[in-house]
Design a protein around this motif. Structure first.
Motif: not given
Length: 399
Positions: A195-205, A331-343
């Motif tokens: 999860a941390r690694t994909h956060l750095y990669l901006e692979d939000w999903d 991470i879940i919060a940030e990925a939801n804010l940045k990702g196209s599939n986020g909420s």
């Protein structure tokens, strides 16, 4: 033999555990040169890093390099030795070799993630891709002495790291599970590092997916709230029920003067005035912000915070909690804010789980209602929650 491989794996954990690497330097370099730490100038530890006046012969940078590569190299040797024996051993020994390989892949993946963070450009910076920048020397197999080597790119480094973590999960499954121990790599911790690694990669999903799997593996849906309960997370080396992986630093096995607890107490580092001002007056996380009797506003002397080891009162015994549940919710919060599939709603709910450490925040209505406002809050929340976990430098760089 399988026993020899298991012993070699234990030695590889020692390389990780050593104060030159995750036992101190490689963790603290992620916090010391940032806005959340303060150096009172009384001693000379990490001062070149803190003041950005270090040279290419800096002892901390040399030490992290040395033991990061020791960890990665010896993990590679465990993997190769396990593969060489695998086909000619009994079924129960195959299971042990699978577990050894799983932990070795996790060790190598973690070591190389730390190395690429410290010695190379951040892979993504707010949408800009730096994958083609020079990375690290990857150790996909043990490298013989005097071999000519070359650096990979940052992108190739991250590909290798993700591959190692995925192979770790595969071998844990083949072994029938992990050791169910806080001080050995396990599936929850590896999913957390994915999860941390994909956060750095901006692979939000993938970041939010793996963070949730890590929480599910650990069985965590809520965190600890209230001053006494929060402080008790740091009573001893095994007291943090929110942690997925920690070092085996104890009252009998520790780094004494070279410990993290000493660095954040008598070696004169403390939470910065900026960080202290970010906490609300009823935030339970400030329960670990204690000060020496000789402390003053101009020369603060901290009492170690997360490294306090309250059972003994000796901060040298405090361990590093490397992968922890609060980071997963963030991470879940940030990925939801940045990702196209986020909420936005899902981001608020995940962030609330952590933000409720401040007793004045009780519902999502107490959080910002816009994406921009919530992102600003999340950046501060990561500072509040992840202090002394060595992640701030990489957060500031990627933002």
């Amino acid at each position: 033999t399988v026993d020899n491989i298991s012993t070699a794996l234990n030695g590889t954990y020692y390389d990780l555990f050593y104060y030159y690497f995750a036992g101190n330097y490689a963790i603290n370099i992620g916090d010391i040169p940032t806005d959340i730490s303060y150096w009172n100038g009384k001693t000379g530890h990490f001062d070149g890093i803190y003041t950005y006046t270090y040279t290419d012969t800096d002892t901390y940078l040399k030490a992290i390099w040395e033991y990061g590569y020791k960890t990665a190299d010896n993990a590679a040797r465990v993997i190769e030795a396990s593969k060489a024996l695998y086909e000619n051993v009994a079924a129960e020994e195959k299971s042990e070799l699978d577990r050894c390989m799983a932990e070795a892949y996790a060790l190598r993946g973690y070591a190389q993630l730390m190395l690429v963070n410290v010695y190379a450009h951040q892979v993504k910076v707010n949408g800009t891709d730096h994958s083609s920048a020079p990375g690290i020397v990857l150790i996909d197999k043990p490298i013989e002495a005097l071999s000519q080597v070359s650096r990979s790119t940052v992108g190739q480094s991250y590909e290798a790291i993700v591959s190692d973590f995925n192979l770790a999960i595969m071998h844990f499954d083949a072994a029938g599970g992990d050791r169910q121990s806080l001080v050995f790599f396990n599936k929850a911790a590896v999913y957390g590092l994915l999860a941390r690694t994909h956060l750095y990669l901006e692979d939000w999903d993938k970041a939010m997916q793996y963070a949730q799997i890590a929480l599910d593996e650990k069985g965590i849906a809520e965190l600890t709230y209230g001053t006494a309960k929060y402080k008790a997370l740091y009573n001893n080396e095994a007291s943090n029920t929110e942690s997925m992986f920690a070092l085996a630093i104890t009252q009998t096995d520790n780094w004494s003067a070279n410990s993290c607890g000493t660095l954040w107490s008598s070696y004169n580092y403390s939470p910065s005035p900026k960080l202290q001002a970010l906490y609300g007056k009823n935030d339970c996380r400030t329960s670990i912000f204690e000060w020496d009797a000789k402390s003053s506003p101009t020369v603060p002397i901290f009492k170690a915070g997360k490294f306090s080891h309250y059972d003994s009162g000796n901060p040298a015994y405090g361990t590093n909690y490397i992968v922890n549940a609060p980071e997963m919710f963030l991470i879940i919060a940030e990925a939801n804010l940045k990702g196209s599939n986020g909420s936005l709603t899902k981001a608020q709910n995940a962030l609330l789980t952590v933000a409720k450490r401040n007793a004045d925040i009780t519902s999502v209505s107490d959080l910002p209602a816009t994406s921009d406002g919530l992102m600003k809050f999340l950046k501060d929340e990561r500072a509040r929650e992840l202090f002394q976990e060595g992640l701030r430098l990489y957060d500031l760089r990627r933002w």
